[in-house]
Write an enzyme that holds these catalytic residues in place. Sequence first.
Site, mmCIF file in Angstrom:
data_model
loop_
_atom_site.group_PDB
_atom_site.id
_atom_site.type_symbol
_atom_site.label_atom_id
_atom_site.label_comp_id
_atom_site.label_asym_id
_atom_site.label_seq_id
_atom_site.Cartn_x
_atom_site.Cartn_y
_atom_site.Cartn_z
ATOM 1 N N CYS A 1 5.640 9.807 -0.361
ATOM 2 C CA CYS A 1 4.316 9.270 -0.021
ATOM 3 C C CYS A 1 3.197 10.008 -0.740
ATOM 4 C CB CYS A 1 4.086 9.289 1.495
ATOM 5 S SG CYS A 1 5.342 8.371 2.406
ATOM 6 N N GLY B 1 0.828 -1.193 0.000
ATOM 7 C CA GLY B 1 0.000 0.000 0.000
ATOM 8 C C GLY B 1 0.866 1.248 0.000
ATOM 9 N N GLY B 2 0.232 2.395 -0.203
ATOM 10 C CA GLY B 2 0.967 3.653 -0.149
ATOM 11 C C GLY B 2 1.476 4.104 -1.498
ATOM 12 N N ALA C 1 8.487 6.163 7.262
ATOM 13 C CA ALA C 1 7.439 5.824 6.292
ATOM 14 C C ALA C 1 7.000 4.379 6.492
ATOM 15 C CB ALA C 1 7.955 6.024 4.873
ATOM 16 N N MET C 2 5.735 4.101 6.183
ATOM 17 C CA MET C 2 5.200 2.742 6.313
ATOM 18 C C MET C 2 4.321 2.395 5.129
ATOM 19 S SD MET C 2 4.179 2.207 10.295
ATOM 20 C CE MET C 2 5.434 2.408 11.555
ATOM 21 N N PHE D 1 8.329 -0.819 7.179
ATOM 22 C CA PHE D 1 8.623 0.582 7.482
ATOM 23 C C PHE D 1 10.080 0.910 7.172
ATOM 24 C CE2 PHE D 1 9.624 -1.821 11.296
ATOM 25 C CZ PHE D 1 10.856 -1.300 11.668
ATOM 26 N N ALA D 2 10.351 2.205 7.035
ATOM 27 C CA ALA D 2 11.717 2.705 6.854
ATOM 28 C C ALA D 2 11.906 3.892 7.787
ATOM 29 C CB ALA D 2 11.959 3.108 5.408
ATOM 30 N N ILE E 1 4.934 6.655 -3.147
ATOM 31 C CA ILE E 1 6.360 6.493 -3.420
ATOM 32 C C ILE E 1 7.193 6.805 -2.183
ATOM 33 C CG2 ILE E 1 6.820 8.870 -4.213
ATOM 34 C CD1 ILE E 1 8.510 7.522 -6.502
#
Length: 234
Positions: free
Chosen positions: A191, A89-90, A160-161, A174-175, A92
Amino acid sequence: MNKEVEVRNLGIKDYKETWDYQENIFKETVDLKIKNRREGTEIPTRNYFLFVEHPHVYTLGKSGDAENLLISEKELKAKNATFYKINRGGDITYHGPGQIVGYPILDLDNFFTDIHKYLRLLEEAVILTLSEYGLKSERSPGETGVWLDVGTPFARKICAMGVRASRWVTMHGFALNVNADLGYFDNIIPCGIKGKAVTSLNVELGQKEINLEEVQEKLLKHFQELFQAELKYQ
């Protein structure tokens, strides 16, 4: 329910190679669940938590807009970066050296069957980790991940996830920016959210470099407590 989670540190690893590795574990777990249901067996599923650092790479989620990558293929090569459209999901995001990238591959039937709760607990593990460094971080309404100074003109994202789930099995993750080169975020609309900045732990603390292993240990401690997991190190 098997609450044991195998922690695997993959070191520095190519994105596509790691993605394939995730997919294999994910497929094995989903296939076992299908087999258990079909045959009436109760073979326990395994849970994993992969940690990795990637060479410079941009990834676009299945609901993302390729226009949020702001540079050409030629410019990507000049920056020694790669680009992948993937099945999380999400929108960039960027991965690179100096990030803690975590990929929990969990069978949520072993914990709780609630994706919303899963994401919120991952965020909470990061929030609690950052608090150990004196940073107050939080969630931003409607925007998955972890932020600083939410609701102000100085709001900035530090983690970010983006996940994928099928039959309650998760992948991707995540990052967390620890010592990341934030200049690489200038090449995207992170994102897909315009007008929001990104940051990293070392920038916020005014330090040149922070020990990644130390941050990971703190994060795992909070993950273990929040998920009531038993960690097993590979």
